[in-house]
Design a protein around this motif. Structure first.
Motif, PDB file in Angstrom:
ATOM      1  N   HIS A  93       0.953  -1.165  -0.067  1.00 26.20           N
ATOM      2  CA  HIS A  93       0.123  -0.021   0.013  1.00 26.20           C
ATOM      3  C   HIS A  93       0.737   1.260   0.062  1.00 26.20           C
ATOM      4  O   HIS A  93       0.667   2.149  -0.874  1.00 26.20           O
ATOM      5  N   MET A  94       1.784   1.383   1.083  1.00 23.75           N
ATOM      6  CA  MET A  94       2.504   2.914   1.184  1.00 23.75           C
ATOM      7  C   MET A  94       3.241   2.740  -0.155  1.00 23.75           C
ATOM      8  O   MET A  94       3.518   3.721  -0.919  1.00 23.75           O
ATOM      9  N   ARG A  95       4.000   1.617  -0.389  1.00 21.52           N
ATOM     10  CA  ARG A  95       5.040   1.664  -1.583  1.00 21.52           C
ATOM     11  C   ARG A  95       4.236   1.740  -2.979  1.00 21.52           C
ATOM     12  O   ARG A  95       5.008   2.627  -3.613  1.00 21.52           O
ATOM     13  N   GLY A  96       3.156   1.533  -2.953  1.00 19.64           N
ATOM     14  CA  GLY A  96       2.377   2.017  -4.338  1.00 19.64           C
ATOM     15  C   GLY A  96       2.155   3.404  -4.309  1.00 19.64           C
ATOM     16  O   GLY A  96       2.245   4.023  -5.423  1.00 19.64           O
ATOM     17  N   LEU A  97       1.715   4.089  -3.443  1.00 20.39           N
ATOM     18  CA  LEU A  97       1.498   5.298  -3.183  1.00 20.39           C
ATOM     19  C   LEU A  97       3.072   6.226  -3.598  1.00 20.39           C
ATOM     20  O   LEU A  97       3.172   7.002  -4.320  1.00 20.39           O
ATOM     21  N   GLU A  98       4.019   5.657  -2.957  1.00 15.81           N
ATOM     22  CA  GLU A  98       5.522   6.147  -2.955  1.00 15.81           C
ATOM     23  C   GLU A  98       5.874   5.925  -4.699  1.00 15.81           C
ATOM     24  O   GLU A  98       6.515   6.822  -5.236  1.00 15.81           O
ATOM     25  N   GLY A  99       5.379   4.860  -5.371  1.00 13.02           N
ATOM     26  CA  GLY A  99       5.661   4.672  -6.464  1.00 13.02           C
ATOM     27  C   GLY A  99       5.027   5.414  -7.502  1.00 13.02           C
ATOM     28  O   GLY A  99       5.775   5.892  -8.554  1.00 13.02           O
ATOM     29  N   ASP A 100       3.767   5.946  -7.400  1.00 13.71           N
ATOM     30  CA  ASP A 100       3.245   7.200  -7.737  1.00 13.71           C
ATOM     31  C   ASP A 100       3.725   8.316  -8.285  1.00 13.71           C
ATOM     32  O   ASP A 100       4.152   8.796  -9.172  1.00 13.71           O
ATOM     33  N   VAL A 101       4.598   8.588  -7.093  1.00 15.52           N
ATOM     34  CA  VAL A 101       5.326   9.848  -6.903  1.00 15.52           C
ATOM     35  C   VAL A 101       6.552   9.620  -7.601  1.00 15.52           C
ATOM     36  O   VAL A 101       6.957  10.633  -8.642  1.00 15.52           O
ATOM     37  N   THR A 102       7.280   8.864  -7.589  1.00 12.43           N
ATOM     38  CA  THR A 102       8.359   8.064  -8.284  1.00 12.43           C
ATOM     39  C   THR A 102       8.267   8.318  -9.845  1.00 12.43           C
ATOM     40  O   THR A 102       8.980   8.990 -10.436  1.00 12.43           O
ATOM     41  N   ASN A 103       7.119   7.634 -10.159  1.00 11.34           N
ATOM     42  CA  ASN A 103       6.703   7.596 -11.742  1.00 11.34           C
ATOM     43  C   ASN A 103       6.607   9.068 -12.382  1.00 11.34           C
ATOM     44  O   ASN A 103       7.009   9.496 -13.502  1.00 11.34           O
ATOM     45  N   ALA A 104       5.844  10.164 -11.380  1.00  9.99           N
ATOM     46  CA  ALA A 104       5.914  11.467 -11.858  1.00  9.99           C
ATOM     47  C   ALA A 104       7.172  12.025 -11.914  1.00  9.99           C
ATOM     48  O   ALA A 104       7.346  12.830 -12.773  1.00  9.99           O
ATOM     49  N   VAL A 105       8.207  11.696 -10.949  1.00 11.03           N
ATOM     50  CA  VAL A 105       9.156  12.542 -11.095  1.00 11.03           C
ATOM     51  C   VAL A 105      10.224  11.867 -12.261  1.00 11.03           C
ATOM     52  O   VAL A 105      10.832  12.691 -13.156  1.00 11.03           O
ATOM     53  N   ASN A 106      10.261  10.583 -12.468  1.00 14.18           N
ATOM     54  CA  ASN A 106      10.961  10.006 -13.544  1.00 14.18           C
ATOM     55  C   ASN A 106      10.204  10.414 -15.006  1.00 14.18           C
ATOM     56  O   ASN A 106      11.031  10.089 -15.957  1.00 14.18           O
ATOM     57  N   SER A 107       9.076  11.007 -14.967  1.00 15.82           N
ATOM     58  CA  SER A 107       8.617  11.445 -16.549  1.00 15.82           C
ATOM     59  C   SER A 107       8.969  12.772 -16.525  1.00 15.82           C
ATOM     60  O   SER A 107       8.080  13.501 -17.522  1.00 15.82           O
ATOM     61  N   GLY A 108       9.691  13.539 -15.683  1.00 19.68           N
ATOM     62  CA  GLY A 108      10.187  14.889 -15.671  1.00 19.68           C
ATOM     63  C   GLY A 108       9.269  16.053 -15.044  1.00 19.68           C
ATOM     64  O   GLY A 108       9.611  17.052 -15.276  1.00 19.68           O
ATOM     65  N   GLU A 109       8.468  15.566 -14.027  1.00 22.44           N
ATOM     66  CA  GLU A 109       7.608  16.573 -13.266  1.00 22.44           C
ATOM     67  C   GLU A 109       8.522  16.851 -11.915  1.00 22.44           C
ATOM     68  O   GLU A 109       9.032  15.953 -11.434  1.00 22.44           O
ATOM     69  N   ALA A 110       8.615  17.987 -11.661  1.00 20.19           N
ATOM     70  CA  ALA A 110       9.054  18.524 -10.284  1.00 20.19           C
ATOM     71  C   ALA A 110       7.999  18.446  -9.372  1.00 20.19           C
ATOM     72  O   ALA A 110       7.007  18.779  -9.500  1.00 20.19           O
ATOM     73  N   ILE A 111       8.395  17.618  -8.036  1.00 18.97           N
ATOM     74  CA  ILE A 111       7.388  17.401  -7.170  1.00 18.97           C
ATOM     75  C   ILE A 111       7.820  17.938  -5.765  1.00 18.97           C
ATOM     76  O   ILE A 111       9.006  17.867  -5.339  1.00 18.97           O
ATOM     77  N   SER A 112       6.821  18.434  -5.432  1.00 19.53           N
ATOM     78  CA  SER A 112       6.869  19.154  -3.617  1.00 19.53           C
ATOM     79  C   SER A 112       6.089  18.026  -2.982  1.00 19.53           C
ATOM     80  O   SER A 112       4.758  17.818  -3.519  1.00 19.53           O
ATOM     81  N   LEU A 113       6.547  17.415  -2.024  1.00 18.30           N
ATOM     82  CA  LEU A 113       6.299  16.284  -1.306  1.00 18.30           C
ATOM     83  C   LEU A 113       6.059  16.500   0.185  1.00 18.30           C
ATOM     84  O   LEU A 113       7.104  17.123   0.686  1.00 18.30           O
ATOM     85  N   GLY A 114       5.016  16.219   0.799  1.00 15.88           N
ATOM     86  CA  GLY A 114       5.031  16.393   2.250  1.00 15.88           C
ATOM     87  C   GLY A 114       4.410  15.233   2.764  1.00 15.88           C
ATOM     88  O   GLY A 114       3.435  14.391   2.145  1.00 15.88           O
ATOM     89  N   VAL A 115       4.909  14.466   4.027  1.00 14.85           N
ATOM     90  CA  VAL A 115       4.567  13.129   4.526  1.00 14.85           C
ATOM     91  C   VAL A 115       4.492  13.465   5.871  1.00 14.85           C
ATOM     92  O   VAL A 115       5.373  13.961   6.719  1.00 14.85           O
TER      93      VAL A 115
END
Length: 132
Positions: free
Chosen positions: A57-79
């Protein structure tokens, strides 16, 4: 003080979880390793349930963010770990917020319990919004 049957230190970063009647306990990365979260930094860890709360579950959400970064998006993240259970050493929820410069959005809560689960009000990857 942790409740009876729990490992007060949960082994620290990289350690295997200990088993109790509620399930395996592990060290959750707050910022996932695949997103640059440090393995050797205690402040990046909280106590939690390994399966299925942490993985998948948590790993899947982290993977979502990682995929967005790998596609060239700059991400601001808060946990944010949320402590509202009976054991003050173990958060009941992990809230994750991410905003990208090209429209990516994630607003999810992973439930830190033996049965895992998560719910999202936004998840622009198109993946499931919730797992009970």
């Amino acid at each position: 003080m942790p409740s009876a049957g729990r490992s007060p230190a949960w082994g620290g970063p990289g350690a295997r979880g200990t088993y109790n009647s509620s399930g395996y306990e592990t060290g959750f990365h707050l910022i996932g390793n695949q997103m640059g979260g440090k393995n050797g930094t205690l402040r990046n860890f909280v106590a939690g349930y390994q399966t299925p709360a942490n993985s998948p579950h948590m790993r899947g959400l982290e993977g979502d963010v990682t995929n967005a970064v790998n596609s060239g998006e700059a991400i601001s993240l808060g946990v944010l770990p949320v402590y509202k259970g009976t054991d003050p050493a173990i958060p009941t929820e992990i809230r994750m917020y991410a905003v990208g410069n090209k429209g990516y959005r994630l607003d999810c809560t992973a439930y830190n319990r033996a049965t895992g689960g998560y719910s999202c009000s936004q998840r622009s990857s198109g993946a499931k919004l919730s797992v009970p």
